[in-house]
Design a protein around this motif. Structure first.
Motif, PDB file in Angstrom:
ATOM      1  N   PHE A 224     -37.328  35.145 -57.478  1.00 24.86           N
ATOM      2  CA  PHE A 224     -37.883  34.349 -56.381  1.00 24.86           C
ATOM      3  C   PHE A 224     -37.086  33.069 -56.288  1.00 24.86           C
ATOM      4  N   GLN A 225     -36.612  32.739 -55.109  1.00 24.71           N
ATOM      5  CA  GLN A 225     -35.972  31.438 -54.964  1.00 24.71           C
ATOM      6  C   GLN A 225     -36.375  30.782 -53.656  1.00 24.71           C
ATOM      7  N   VAL A 226     -36.356  29.453 -53.696  1.00 26.42           N
ATOM      8  CA  VAL A 226     -36.636  28.680 -52.495  1.00 26.42           C
ATOM      9  C   VAL A 226     -35.318  28.086 -52.051  1.00 26.42           C
ATOM     10  N   ARG A 227     -35.002  28.267 -50.799  1.00 27.85           N
ATOM     11  CA  ARG A 227     -33.785  27.671 -50.260  1.00 27.85           C
ATOM     12  C   ARG A 227     -34.167  26.704 -49.147  1.00 27.85           C
ATOM     13  N   THR A 228     -33.395  25.660 -49.062  1.00 30.05           N
ATOM     14  CA  THR A 228     -33.743  24.582 -48.137  1.00 30.05           C
ATOM     15  C   THR A 228     -32.510  24.201 -47.335  1.00 30.05           C
ATOM     16  N   THR A 229     -32.742  23.927 -46.063  1.00 30.05           N
ATOM     17  CA  THR A 229     -31.669  23.397 -45.239  1.00 30.05           C
ATOM     18  C   THR A 229     -32.201  22.141 -44.560  1.00 30.05           C
ATOM     19  N   TRP A 230     -31.350  21.153 -44.387  1.00 27.69           N
ATOM     20  CA  TRP A 230     -31.782  19.890 -43.785  1.00 27.69           C
ATOM     21  C   TRP A 230     -31.179  19.762 -42.400  1.00 27.69           C
ATOM     22  N   SER A 231     -32.026  19.369 -41.453  1.00 27.09           N
ATOM     23  CA  SER A 231     -31.549  19.156 -40.094  1.00 27.09           C
ATOM     24  C   SER A 231     -32.248  17.928 -39.543  1.00 27.09           C
ATOM     25  N   ASP A 232     -31.484  16.946 -39.097  1.00 27.63           N
ATOM     26  CA  ASP A 232     -32.025  15.688 -38.580  1.00 27.63           C
ATOM     27  C   ASP A 232     -33.024  15.074 -39.557  1.00 27.63           C
ATOM     28  N   GLY A 233     -32.720  15.131 -40.839  1.00 20.84           N
ATOM     29  CA  GLY A 233     -33.572  14.511 -41.844  1.00 20.84           C
ATOM     30  C   GLY A 233     -34.811  15.308 -42.189  1.00 20.84           C
ATOM     31  N   LEU A 234     -34.987  16.474 -41.558  1.00 24.52           N
ATOM     32  CA  LEU A 234     -36.146  17.300 -41.874  1.00 24.52           C
ATOM     33  C   LEU A 234     -35.705  18.465 -42.759  1.00 24.52           C
ATOM     34  N   ALA A 235     -36.530  18.784 -43.758  1.00 26.37           N
ATOM     35  CA  ALA A 235     -36.216  19.898 -44.651  1.00 26.37           C
ATOM     36  C   ALA A 235     -36.922  21.149 -44.147  1.00 26.37           C
ATOM     37  N   TYR A 236     -36.169  22.225 -44.050  1.00 32.37           N
ATOM     38  CA  TYR A 236     -36.748  23.524 -43.722  1.00 32.37           C
ATOM     39  C   TYR A 236     -36.535  24.423 -44.929  1.00 32.37           C
ATOM     40  N   SER A 237     -37.628  24.914 -45.510  1.00 29.59           N
ATOM     41  CA  SER A 237     -37.527  25.744 -46.718  1.00 29.59           C
ATOM     42  C   SER A 237     -38.040  27.144 -46.449  1.00 29.59           C
ATOM     43  N   TRP A 238     -37.402  28.099 -47.100  1.00 27.77           N
ATOM     44  CA  TRP A 238     -37.903  29.468 -47.007  1.00 27.77           C
ATOM     45  C   TRP A 238     -37.849  30.123 -48.374  1.00 27.77           C
ATOM     46  N   HIS A 239     -38.597  31.202 -48.507  1.00 23.50           N
ATOM     47  CA  HIS A 239     -38.656  31.961 -49.754  1.00 23.50           C
ATOM     48  C   HIS A 239     -37.712  33.153 -49.672  1.00 23.50           C
ATOM     49  N   GLU A 240     -37.082  33.470 -50.802  1.00 19.60           N
ATOM     50  CA  GLU A 240     -36.333  34.718 -50.902  1.00 19.60           C
ATOM     51  C   GLU A 240     -36.804  35.456 -52.147  1.00 19.60           C
TER      52      GLU A 240
ATOM     53  N   ALA B 212     -25.480  26.745 -40.887  1.00 19.21           N
ATOM     54  CA  ALA B 212     -26.158  25.715 -41.680  1.00 19.21           C
ATOM     55  C   ALA B 212     -25.761  25.859 -43.143  1.00 19.21           C
ATOM     56  N   THR B 213     -26.167  24.885 -43.922  1.00 21.19           N
ATOM     57  CA  THR B 213     -25.941  24.926 -45.364  1.00 21.19           C
ATOM     58  C   THR B 213     -27.294  25.057 -46.040  1.00 21.19           C
ATOM     59  N   ALA B 214     -27.403  26.013 -46.943  1.00 19.78           N
ATOM     60  CA  ALA B 214     -28.663  26.213 -47.661  1.00 19.78           C
ATOM     61  C   ALA B 214     -28.466  25.826 -49.121  1.00 19.78           C
ATOM     62  N   THR B 215     -29.438  25.104 -49.646  1.00 25.78           N
ATOM     63  CA  THR B 215     -29.400  24.694 -51.048  1.00 25.78           C
ATOM     64  C   THR B 215     -30.540  25.377 -51.787  1.00 25.78           C
ATOM     65  N   THR B 216     -30.212  25.942 -52.953  1.00 24.80           N
ATOM     66  CA  THR B 216     -31.256  26.555 -53.766  1.00 24.80           C
ATOM     67  C   THR B 216     -32.047  25.438 -54.436  1.00 24.80           C
ATOM     68  N   THR B 217     -33.314  25.307 -54.065  1.00 21.77           N
ATOM     69  CA  THR B 217     -34.105  24.189 -54.576  1.00 21.77           C
ATOM     70  C   THR B 217     -35.101  24.609 -55.654  1.00 21.77           C
ATOM     71  N   PHE B 218     -35.314  25.906 -55.805  1.00 21.44           N
ATOM     72  CA  PHE B 218     -36.207  26.362 -56.869  1.00 21.44           C
ATOM     73  C   PHE B 218     -35.973  27.845 -57.128  1.00 21.44           C
ATOM     74  N   VAL B 219     -36.012  28.248 -58.408  1.00 19.31           N
ATOM     75  CA  VAL B 219     -35.908  29.674 -58.735  1.00 19.31           C
ATOM     76  C   VAL B 219     -36.935  30.061 -59.794  1.00 19.31           C
ATOM     77  N   MET B 220     -37.293  31.323 -59.771  1.00 23.73           N
ATOM     78  CA  MET B 220     -38.184  31.908 -60.770  1.00 23.73           C
ATOM     79  C   MET B 220     -37.727  33.340 -60.994  1.00 23.73           C
ATOM     80  N   GLY B 221     -38.028  33.884 -62.171  1.00 23.29           N
ATOM     81  CA  GLY B 221     -37.706  35.286 -62.415  1.00 23.29           C
ATOM     82  C   GLY B 221     -36.277  35.470 -62.882  1.00 23.29           C
ATOM     83  N   GLU B 222     -35.657  36.555 -62.453  1.00 28.50           N
ATOM     84  CA  GLU B 222     -34.324  36.886 -62.967  1.00 28.50           C
ATOM     85  C   GLU B 222     -33.423  37.377 -61.849  1.00 28.50           C
ATOM     86  N   PHE B 223     -32.109  37.240 -62.112  1.00 28.93           N
ATOM     87  CA  PHE B 223     -31.127  37.527 -61.075  1.00 28.93           C
ATOM     88  C   PHE B 223     -29.897  38.204 -61.688  1.00 28.93           C
ATOM     89  N   PRO B 224     -29.248  39.110 -60.923  1.00 34.24           N
ATOM     90  CA  PRO B 224     -28.047  39.760 -61.436  1.00 34.24           C
ATOM     91  C   PRO B 224     -26.801  38.899 -61.234  1.00 34.24           C
TER      92      PRO B 224
END
Lengths: 423, 211
Positions: free
Chosen positions: A87-103, A157-169
């Motif tokens: 599980f990871q949260v990715r965030t992109t910033w636009s005009d000073g606002l953060a938009y986050s989504w889950h993956e 846009a540019t996405a930054t990984t802001t949080f992760v959980m679990g495991e990844f390959p």
């Protein structure tokens, strides 16, 4: 095929590891594919490929997010079961606002890895693309072609990984950035991600939250949907098609009604006669009468047409006479026409009572010297059907409204893209 | 497919070849690496155990590609900075052979195209370059420096002396796949296709605990 008989080997699950930072237990679900695992207690990112269990990074406790699909849950997509392992949260910033989504990283030991993304209640089921899309231009904008589908560029846009959980390959890094481009052809989306010089294309299909919940057999309600997502299928095109289809069907029915109505209410001819007026030497011709005609029901607006076949024929004044009472009823002149071959006057009557009527013709005072031949016709015009046309216009309202709604949906879809009119 | 019997030059155990043209194999008993020169078998070293992996494929797995049945007879394992992958050597009923790559559970089948590799300087390769092979346009997507980890089963060549090598992966718009292999001074071209797991119709795959 005469290969050797092979007893399938059983791959044992990886043993849980102990977090070198806090001593917590980190379960592993991805067998030998897992390269990094995150300690749920202290958010340390652990290198799971070597026995030293080196800590690669640590996420800030303040960024902790709760996955709505718990790690270890399995869901079926097209008959293939997948387990949520990352599980990871990715965030992109636009005009000073953060938009986050889950993956959510999904794993099946045979079919491989898939992703579910979640943004504002909107989900996509995503897989890596086997082919490389080709760029093109569609309606003056960047677009990408994959298979037979053209995807229009939505955003860069540019996405930054802001949080992760679990495991990844792969090796997870805190604050890892990727540049991405989204191309849409609802309900599909293509994403091109560039990180550390590597380019990865993936393809996603929009999936309703309730279907995700069904796939995982989860209780309760999926996250509430907010706004319109880039590749969300519009509900309107289908509605618009249906409404225009309904309109066409009704229009055909109305056309039938119109025709039927015209057949019933056809005009009727009461009189058709040629009248000659011959002045005596130096004396004005007297008023002449046509033969009489019967009006059985009360009629309104009979048309009286006076046509001279010679353009020199003296002008006339026409009126109607009730033969039984000799009462004269004036006619209103509604149309006058002049041609080289003659002229034509058209009159309209008011309301007429049933009875026997005739047309009275009187030469104009200063036109009396010449003879003339006139064709006189009295008829009832077919009734106008303007109200049918009005009904058709009313019927047009629903499809037009839906068409406008559809275009409004598309404007809102694009409003948050790189091509949006607003912010 | 013939199964030629021979004796291991190391321990004398019977060796069976599932693919008649195999050049290198490993003795399942004494782990000797055996290279075949016509009729002679030469012991050239000893295989090291491959580190555990989680591929569902194993020697003896059967599958299908373009409606032709194949048998997995060998594999080479490679490692790179972000993990490792397998090139499974597959033998078809008609005696031809190919490769089934399995990298993080994405699968591609490819075949050697002798003498079709372009004469390119590997140092001049860049992602995004376009090559044409057999009337298809391929985009270079990744350049991978890999190291040879080990092998098992039967191979069509010897892996003796393999260390680091460069692979260029190329793809078309429709999932066709090409690899330029710079293991040897002359690059070698492989052409094939990536395909989803279920299309391979694999049998005799490994089982996974809990699945």
């Amino acid at each position: 095929m005469s290969g050797p008989v092979v007893e399938p080997a059983v791959v044992k699950g990886a043993k849980p590891i102990t977090c070198p930072n806090c001593g917590g237990t980190v379960e592993l679900r991805g067998f030998a594919h897992t390269r990094t695992a995150v300690c749920i207690q202290c958010l340390s990112v652990i290198d799971a490929t070597s026995p030293e269990l080196q800590i690669l990074a640590r996420f800030d406790e303040q960024m902790r997010a709760r996955p709505v699909l718990p790690l270890g849950t399995r869901g079926k997509f097209g008959e293939v079961p997948y387990e949520v392992i990352g599980f990871q949260v990715r965030t992109t910033w636009s005009d000073g606002l953060a938009y986050s989504w889950h993956e959510y990283l999904l794993f099946n030991p045979y079919a491989g890895f898939r992703y579910l993304t979640l943004y504002n209640g909107h989900w996509n089921f995503v897989r890596a693309l086997a082919g490389v899309p080709r760029y093109t231009i569609e309606a003056g904008r960047k677009a990408a072609v994959s298979g037979t589908v053209t995807y229009r560029h939505y955003q860069h846009a540019t996405a930054t990984t802001t949080f992760v959980m679990g495991e990844f390959p792969w090796a997870v890094q805190a604050g890892e950035q990727v540049e991405f481009d989204d191309f849409i052809a609802p309900p599909r989306v293509l994403s091109r991600e560039v990180s550390a010089g590597e380019i990865n294309w993936s393809g996603g299909d929009y999936i309703a939250g309730v279907d995700v919940w069904k796939a995982f057999g989860l209780a309760g309600e999926p996250p509430r949907v907010d706004g319109i997502s880039p590749n969300q299928p519009s509900p309107y095109p289908q509605k618009v098609r249906h409404l225009w289809g309904d309109f066409l069907k009704l229009a055909v029915v109305w056309l039938g009604v119109l025709l039927l109505f015209n057949v019933i209410s056809t005009g009727r001819q009461f009189l058709s006669e040629t009248v000659r007026m011959t002045p005596a030497e130096g004396v004005a011709a007297p008023a002449a009468f046509t033969g009489s005609f019967d009006v059985k029901d009360t009629e309104s607006a009979l048309t009286v047409e006076v046509k001279a076949t010679d353009s020199d024929a003296p002008a006339l004044q026409a009126s109607l006479v009730d033969r039984s009472t000799s009462r004269t009823v004036p006619l209103g002149l509604v149309e006058q026409g002049q041609k080289s071959s003659g002229w034509r006057d058209e009159y309209r009557s008011g309301k007429l009572a049933p009875g026997t009527w005739a047309v009275r013709l009187e030469p104009e005072v200063n036109e009396e010297k010449r003879p003339g031949a006139y064709e006189i016709k009295v008829r009832r015009e077919a009734k106008g059907a303007g109200w049918v046309w009005f009904a058709l216009i009313l019927l047009l309202i629903p499809p037009i409204v839906a068409t406008l709604q559809a275009s409004g949906f598309e404007s809102r879809r694009w409003s948050e893209s790189d091509y949006g009119g607003g912010s | 497919m013939t199964q030629r019997a021979a004796e291991c030059p190391g321990c004398g155990a019977p060796l069976r070849f599932a693919w008649s043209s195999a050049v290198q194999t490993a003795c399942p008993y004494c782990h000797a690496i055996i290279v075949r020169h016509d009729l002679d078998l030469e012991r050239v070293g000893e295989v090291a155990d491959l580190p555990p992996d989680a591929s569902p494929i194993q020697i003896g797995t059967e599958g299908q590609f373009d409606s032709k049945g194949f048998l997995v007879v060998g594999r080479i394992r490679y490692a790179w900075a972000q993990g490792n992958w397998n090139e499974w050597h597959i033998a078809f009923n008609d005696g031809t052979n190919g490769w089934l790559a399995d990298a993080q559970l994405t699968y591609a089948v490819s075949f050697l195209r002798p003498n079709e590799a372009p004469a390119v300087d590997p140092n001049a390769l860049r992602a995004g370059q376009v090559f044409n092979f057999e009337n298809r346009s391929y985009v270079l997507t990744t350049l991978t420096t890999a190291s040879y980890v080990g092998f098992e089963g039967e191979l069509p060549f010897t892996t003796a002396g393999r260390q680091d090598m460069l692979f260029a992966d190329l793809r078309t718009e429709d999932a066709h796949f090409a690899t330029l292999d710079f293991s040897d001074p002359q690059p070698v071209l492989y052409l094939g296709r990536e395909l989803p797991y279920e299309e391979l119709k694999l049998k005799n795959v490994r089982l996974f605990e809990g699945w």
